[in-house]
Every structure is written in C-alpha cells, then in structure tokens.
Enzyme design. Structure first.
Site, PDB file in Angstrom:
ATOM      1  CB  SER A   1       1.615  -2.994   4.353  1.00 51.40           C
ATOM      2  OG  SER A   1       2.936  -2.842   3.909  1.00 51.40           O
TER       3      SER A   1
ATOM      4  CD  GLU B   1       8.116  -2.164   5.817  1.00 51.84           C
ATOM      5  OE1 GLU B   1       8.287  -2.256   4.589  1.00 51.84           O
ATOM      6  OE2 GLU B   1       9.057  -1.957   6.623  1.00 51.84           O
TER       7      GLU B   1
ATOM      8  CE1 TYR C   1       2.122   1.933   6.780  1.00 53.22           C
ATOM      9  CE2 TYR C   1       3.508   0.129   6.003  1.00 53.22           C
ATOM     10  CZ  TYR C   1       2.367   0.907   5.890  1.00 53.22           C
ATOM     11  OH  TYR C   1       1.474   0.658   4.870  1.00 53.22           O
TER      12      TYR C   1
HETATM   13  P1  NAP Z   1      -1.238   7.753   1.212  1.00 55.19           P
HETATM   14  O1  NAP Z   1      -1.235   8.309  -0.176  1.00 55.19           O
HETATM   15  O2  NAP Z   1      -0.149   8.113   2.148  1.00 55.19           O
HETATM   16  O3  NAP Z   1      -2.655   8.149   1.866  1.00 55.19           O
HETATM   17  C1  NAP Z   1      -2.873   7.992   3.239  1.00 55.19           C
HETATM   18  C2  NAP Z   1      -4.208   8.622   3.578  1.00 55.19           C
HETATM   19  O4  NAP Z   1      -4.443   8.489   4.984  1.00 55.19           O
HETATM   20  C3  NAP Z   1      -4.292  10.123   3.276  1.00 55.19           C
HETATM   21  O5  NAP Z   1      -5.569  10.399   2.755  1.00 55.19           O
HETATM   22  C4  NAP Z   1      -4.136  10.747   4.657  1.00 55.19           C
HETATM   23  O6  NAP Z   1      -4.737  12.019   4.786  1.00 55.19           O
HETATM   24  C5  NAP Z   1      -4.910   9.739   5.482  1.00 55.19           C
HETATM   25  N1  NAP Z   1      -4.638   9.845   6.918  1.00 55.19           N
HETATM   26  C6  NAP Z   1      -3.452   9.749   7.556  1.00 55.19           C
HETATM   27  N2  NAP Z   1      -3.623   9.913   8.890  1.00 55.19           N
HETATM   28  C7  NAP Z   1      -4.956  10.107   9.090  1.00 55.19           C
HETATM   29  C8  NAP Z   1      -5.766  10.339  10.226  1.00 55.19           C
HETATM   30  N3  NAP Z   1      -5.239  10.399  11.455  1.00 55.19           N
HETATM   31  N4  NAP Z   1      -7.099  10.508  10.073  1.00 55.19           N
HETATM   32  C9  NAP Z   1      -7.651  10.462   8.834  1.00 55.19           C
HETATM   33  N5  NAP Z   1      -6.933  10.247   7.701  1.00 55.19           N
HETATM   34  C10 NAP Z   1      -5.603  10.079   7.836  1.00 55.19           C
HETATM   35  O7  NAP Z   1      -1.296   6.147   1.160  1.00 55.19           O
HETATM   36  P2  NAP Z   1      -1.707   5.176  -0.047  1.00 55.19           P
HETATM   37  O8  NAP Z   1      -0.489   4.851  -0.812  1.00 55.19           O
HETATM   38  O9  NAP Z   1      -2.917   5.697  -0.709  1.00 55.19           O
HETATM   39  O10 NAP Z   1      -2.068   3.848   0.774  1.00 55.19           O
HETATM   40  C11 NAP Z   1      -3.394   3.612   1.249  1.00 55.19           C
HETATM   41  C12 NAP Z   1      -3.331   2.642   2.421  1.00 55.19           C
HETATM   42  O11 NAP Z   1      -2.742   1.413   1.990  1.00 55.19           O
HETATM   43  C13 NAP Z   1      -2.490   3.133   3.597  1.00 55.19           C
HETATM   44  O12 NAP Z   1      -3.083   2.649   4.775  1.00 55.19           O
HETATM   45  C14 NAP Z   1      -1.149   2.444   3.377  1.00 55.19           C
HETATM   46  O13 NAP Z   1      -0.489   2.292   4.601  1.00 55.19           O
HETATM   47  C15 NAP Z   1      -1.591   1.128   2.777  1.00 55.19           C
HETATM   48  N6  NAP Z   1      -0.646   0.488   1.876  1.00 55.19           N
HETATM   49  C16 NAP Z   1      -0.093   1.192   0.864  1.00 55.19           C
HETATM   50  C17 NAP Z   1       0.764   0.549  -0.015  1.00 55.19           C
HETATM   51  C18 NAP Z   1       1.401   1.282  -1.177  1.00 55.19           C
HETATM   52  O14 NAP Z   1       2.378   0.767  -1.726  1.00 55.19           O
HETATM   53  N7  NAP Z   1       0.860   2.420  -1.595  1.00 55.19           N
HETATM   54  C19 NAP Z   1       1.051  -0.827   0.150  1.00 55.19           C
HETATM   55  C20 NAP Z   1       0.432  -1.507   1.197  1.00 55.19           C
HETATM   56  C21 NAP Z   1      -0.428  -0.852   2.050  1.00 55.19           C
HETATM   57  P3  NAP Z   1      -3.834  13.379   4.678  1.00 55.19           P
HETATM   58  O15 NAP Z   1      -3.730  13.685   3.226  1.00 55.19           O
HETATM   59  O16 NAP Z   1      -4.649  14.360   5.450  1.00 55.19           O
HETATM   60  O17 NAP Z   1      -2.500  13.079   5.292  1.00 55.19           O
HETATM   61  O1  F7E Z   2      10.858   2.584  -0.330  1.00 58.84           O
HETATM   62  C1  F7E Z   2      14.470   2.263  -0.645  1.00 58.84           C
HETATM   63  C2  F7E Z   2      13.834   2.034   0.705  1.00 58.84           C
HETATM   64  O2  F7E Z   2       9.588   4.464   0.684  1.00 58.84           O
HETATM   65  C3  F7E Z   2      11.090   1.499  -1.200  1.00 58.84           C
HETATM   66  C4  F7E Z   2       4.668   2.274   1.367  1.00 58.84           C
HETATM   67  O3  F7E Z   2       3.629   2.488   0.444  1.00 58.84           O
HETATM   68  O4  F7E Z   2       5.285   0.173   0.379  1.00 58.84           O
HETATM   69  C5  F7E Z   2       5.764   1.449   0.726  1.00 58.84           C
HETATM   70  O5  F7E Z   2       6.827   1.346   1.652  1.00 58.84           O
HETATM   71  C6  F7E Z   2      12.538   1.036  -1.058  1.00 58.84           C
HETATM   72  C7  F7E Z   2      12.962   0.819   0.393  1.00 58.84           C
HETATM   73  O6  F7E Z   2       8.413   2.310   0.013  1.00 58.84           O
HETATM   74  C8  F7E Z   2      15.295   5.790  -0.862  1.00 58.84           C
HETATM   75  O7  F7E Z   2      14.821   1.818   1.703  1.00 58.84           O
HETATM   76  C9  F7E Z   2      16.292   3.894  -1.216  1.00 58.84           C
HETATM   77  O8  F7E Z   2      13.721  -0.347   0.487  1.00 58.84           O
HETATM   78  O9  F7E Z   2       9.168   3.841  -1.742  1.00 58.84           O
HETATM   79  P1  F7E Z   2       9.491   3.413  -0.369  1.00 58.84           P
HETATM   80  P2  F7E Z   2       8.349   1.233   1.205  1.00 58.84           P
HETATM   81  O10 F7E Z   2       9.178   1.611   2.351  1.00 58.84           O
HETATM   82  O11 F7E Z   2       8.610  -0.113   0.614  1.00 58.84           O
HETATM   83  C10 F7E Z   2       4.789  -0.617   1.480  1.00 58.84           C
HETATM   84  C11 F7E Z   2       4.288  -1.936   0.914  1.00 58.84           C
HETATM   85  C12 F7E Z   2       3.799   0.131   2.294  1.00 58.84           C
HETATM   86  O12 F7E Z   2       2.875  -0.452   2.852  1.00 58.84           O
HETATM   87  C13 F7E Z   2       4.098   1.557   2.599  1.00 58.84           C
HETATM   88  O13 F7E Z   2       2.913   2.244   3.013  1.00 58.84           O
HETATM   89  O14 F7E Z   2      13.387   2.068  -1.544  1.00 58.84           O
HETATM   90  N1  F7E Z   2      15.027   3.627  -0.822  1.00 58.84           N
HETATM   91  N2  F7E Z   2      16.490   5.227  -1.235  1.00 58.84           N
HETATM   92  C14 F7E Z   2      14.377   4.770  -0.602  1.00 58.84           C
HETATM   93  N3  F7E Z   2      13.111   5.008  -0.226  1.00 58.84           N
HETATM   94  C15 F7E Z   2      12.737   6.316  -0.099  1.00 58.84           C
HETATM   95  N4  F7E Z   2      11.463   6.607   0.276  1.00 58.84           N
HETATM   96  N5  F7E Z   2      13.608   7.355  -0.312  1.00 58.84           N
HETATM   97  C16 F7E Z   2      14.902   7.142  -0.695  1.00 58.84           C
HETATM   98  O15 F7E Z   2      15.654   8.072  -0.880  1.00 58.84           O
END
Ligand code: NAP
Ligand code: F7E
Length: 329
Positions: free
Chosen positions: A129, A131, A153
């Site tokens: 990520s 992050e 995270y």
């Molecule tokens: P998501 O919708 O939150 O899905 C996370 C998945 O992980 C869910 O299927 C969840 O299952 C499963 N999980 C959590 N804890 C687990 C455990 N202990 N054992 C087995 N499964 C578990 O996330 P996503 O947006 O699809 O992202 C996929 C991956 O890419 C994640 O690793 C995330 O951190 C990473 N990522 C996401 C983004 C983004 O912007 N979306 C960016 C960079 C990296 P449950 O439904 O049972 O909770």
């Molecule tokens: O926040 C700001 C918050 O929670 C985006 C995950 O998929 O991307 C995701 O992480 C921004 C941040 O995503 C609210 O502070 C303001 O600056 O949608 P978010 P994230 O934290 O960037 C990365 C790449 C991952 O890997 C993660 O798994 O929005 N923000 N107000 C808020 N965010 C939330 N959630 N809620 C608010 O009310």
C-alpha cells in the site's frame, strides 16, 4: 491445456471480488479463503453472483490460523496466490493495532511460510500500500521512495512487504509486491471516504440526514478504480520476473475536492452548510499528500488506468442511488 488455479485470500473484499471476476474471465479455477462469520448472508454479498453460478471454491480459513492456510494450499495446489486479506482501514488500525499487525503482517508471514513449504513453484502477489510511504520524502512516489509508515496499518504492510522481498531473495520464490494507491468502486466499504461521501450526500438529497461529519478535508490522495488495479495484480504475476510495482493514476485530489464534486453532481449546491467536522475521523498521524508514479508498471507491464476520478464517482453515485432511495421507505 489444464486450467490455471488461483487462490485468493480476502476473496470477499472489494479487490477479491473484482479479481475473481477477472481470473474467471481468463479461464482460471478460482479458490478463496473465507473466515467464519455469524452473518453468512451478508458476508459474501460482493461475490454472491459468482457463488450462485458455482464458479468459486470457497474454503474456511483465517490468516492467523496457519494450519488452515496449509490445508487450503494443499487442497487447491495453486499456480498463483493473491494475498489480499487484511484489516485494511487505516483509522481503525489505531484502535486495533494488534489485530491489524496480526492480519496484515504476521498473517502474511504465515502464508509465505505455508507457500514456501507446500507449493514453492507458485507465483505470489502481496498487496502492499501507498500507506507504507507515510509522509513521503518525494512526490510523486515510486518504487525507490523510502518507506516511512506512520500508522499501525502502514507498519504492518511494510513488515509484510519487506518479508515478501526477503523470501524472494533468500529462497528464489516468485513473489511480486504491489504498492497500490487508493482504489475505490461501488464495492468499496462504506466507511472509506469516497463511499462515505457518496452515500452521505445521497442521504442528504433524499432527506435522510441533514449533515455529514468528516475528518481532514485537506488530505490529498491519488484515487483510482479497483477494476483497473486488480488487472495490474494479475499482470504482475504474468510478467517474466518477480518485482515491485507502484500502481497509481498519477493524479491527486483533496477530500474537499471530492466532497465538492459529489455535492455538485447531486445538485445540492454549496456543500459547506452540510459538512461538519468530527475529531473521531482524524488520525493521530495523518499523511497529508500521496501521489503515485506508475511509469515502471506502464513500461514493464503495459498497465495503464482506464477509469478517471469523475467516472469512478459517477459509477459509485449510480450504484448507491437506488440503495439509498430504498432506505426512505
Ligand atoms: P477489504 O475490502 O477491506 O477486504 C479485506 C479482506 O480481508 C476481506 O475479505 C476480509 O474478510 C479479509 N480478512 C481480514 N482479516 C482476515 C483474516 N484474519 N483472515 C482471513 N481474511 C481476512 O480490502 P480491499 O480494499 O479489497 O483491499 C485488498 C487488499 O489490498 C488489502 O490487503 C488492503 O490492505 C490492500 N490495499 C488496498 C487498497 C485500497 O485502496 N483498496 C490500497 C492498497 C492496498 P472479512 O470480510 O471476513 O472481514
Ligand atoms: O481515507 C480522509 C482520511 O479511509 C482517505 C485503504 O484502502 O487506501 C485506503 O486508506 C483520506 C484520508 O483511505 C474522513 O484522513 C477525511 O486522508 O478512504 P480512507 P486511506 O486511509 O487512504 C490505502 C492506500 C490503503 O492501503 C488502505 O487499505 O480521507 N478522511 N474524513 C476520511 N477518511 C475516512 N475513512 N472517513 C472520514 O470521515
């Protein structure tokens, strides 16, 4: 030729669901790990359409239960493993740092060990990520930008990222790290900011709420579409050699600009009277600005994003509109 087999952890998450569709389209046999949940009906809503057509093999397992990982790897004998499971919410990782580190960090180590011991010939994708960059040393960020995480995270993902590199180097395994910037879709969890703003604004328009509480409006993120990003994961594992790749659009917007766009699209006019500030949504340490440079992926994988910010939000609005309208009755 025999069908390729893929195993996806996190199969019922946003990315797992799109990746399953992509792999099925490519003719793969798709297996997924699902954890036991007390509300089985809603747990698989993102992949229900695939389950109904009997296209997936789902097995119970958990990232913290290595025996279950070994069992599923032995049963599925995958050609490709996509490790997408994690507690993926950054704000929540401050409330649950240990569980976040266990699922995203230690869970990845357990899976890497299980993979090394049972099916070392498979190819492995690790979901890293942006992050992990923390407050970045340079902009835009690429594969050489130092990692400096500022959330539990981010730390857990950095641990997993380094282990994945170490397993690649020490044991010669095919492991590729994605460094993915924010990606969204109609399947995004409702407590991430894009979905929260779209749903909140629709609820205001339908008279279901008067205001929406948010955290930091100044933060800037590089938002893409999950469908484009799962294509990048797949391409990483089709590439000749394992490597690390940044996946991003190269364009950033502030949360304020996101709000402005959605409220204007819904004809709500000036957004300011509707938005309140709530410290619950602030993070103890916030990353103010992330923007990625995906030129390595463009050159080596031929990957490019196809869906822009406005099209992404229009798709999310169109998806959530009838759902929110239904809540009025
Ligand atoms: P998501 O919708 O939150 O899905 C996370 C998945 O992980 C869910 O299927 C969840 O299952 C499963 N999980 C959590 N804890 C687990 C455990 N202990 N054992 C087995 N499964 C578990 O996330 P996503 O947006 O699809 O992202 C996929 C991956 O890419 C994640 O690793 C995330 O951190 C990473 N990522 C996401 C983004 C983004 O912007 N979306 C960016 C960079 C990296 P449950 O439904 O049972 O909770
Ligand atoms: O926040 C700001 C918050 O929670 C985006 C995950 O998929 O991307 C995701 O992480 C921004 C941040 O995503 C609210 O502070 C303001 O600056 O949608 P978010 P994230 O934290 O960037 C990365 C790449 C991952 O890997 C993660 O798994 O929005 N923000 N107000 C808020 N965010 C939330 N959630 N809620 C608010 O009310």
């Amino acid at each position: 030729m025999a069908k390729k087999r893929a195993l996806i952890t996190g199969i019922n998450g946003q990315d797992g669901s799109y990746l399953s569709e992509l792999l099925l389209e490519q003719g793969y046999e798709v297996w997924g790990i699902l954890r036991r949940n007390s509300v089985a009906e809603t747990q698989t809503s993102r992949i229900q359409h695939l389950r109904e057509r009997d296209l997936l093999r789902l097995e119970y397992g958990d990232m913290l239960d290595m025996a279950s990982l070994v069992r599923v790897l032995k049963a599925s004998r995958p050609d490709e493993i996509y490790n997408l499971a994690a507690q993926s919410h950054v704000r929540i990782s401050f409330d649950q740092p240990i569980y976040t580190a266990e699922s995203a960090g230690m869970g990845t180590l357990l899976l890497l060990e299980a993979f090394r011991l049972t099916c070392p010939g498979a190819r492995f994708y690790q979901a890293g990520s942006s992050e992990m960059f923390g407050e970045p040393a340079e902009s835009p960020q690429n594969e050489r930008t130092p990692l400096n995480p500022v959330s539990p995270y981010g730390c857990a993902k950095t641990f997993a990222h380094h282990l994945a590199r170490q397993y690649r180097q020490s044991y010669g395994l095919f492991i590729s790290n994605g460094i993915l910037f924010n990606h969204e879709s109609p399947r995004r969890g409702e407590n991430f900011v894009t979905a929260k703003v779209v749903i909140g604004a629709l609820e205001i328009r339908h008279g279901l709420r008067r205001s929406l509480a948010l955290g930091n409006l100044d933060a800037r993120r590089d938002w893409g579409h999950a469908k484009d990003y799962v294509r990048a994961m797949w391409r990483m594992l089709q590439h000749a050699a394992p490597d690390d790749f940044v996946i991003a659009t190269g364009q950033d917007r502030s949360v304020r600009e996101l709000v402005e766009f959605v409220f204007a699209r819904l004809g709500l006019g000036d957004w300011r009277p509707y938005i309140t500030s709530d410290p619950r949504y602030l993070r103890p340490t916030e990353i103010t600005h992330l923007r990625g440079d995906a030129s390595k992926a463009r050159t080596l994988l031929g990957w490019m994003p196809t869906i822009g910010f406005e099209q992404l939000l229009d798709e999310m609005i169109a998806h959530f509109e009838p759902i929110v309208a239904g809540r009025r009755r």
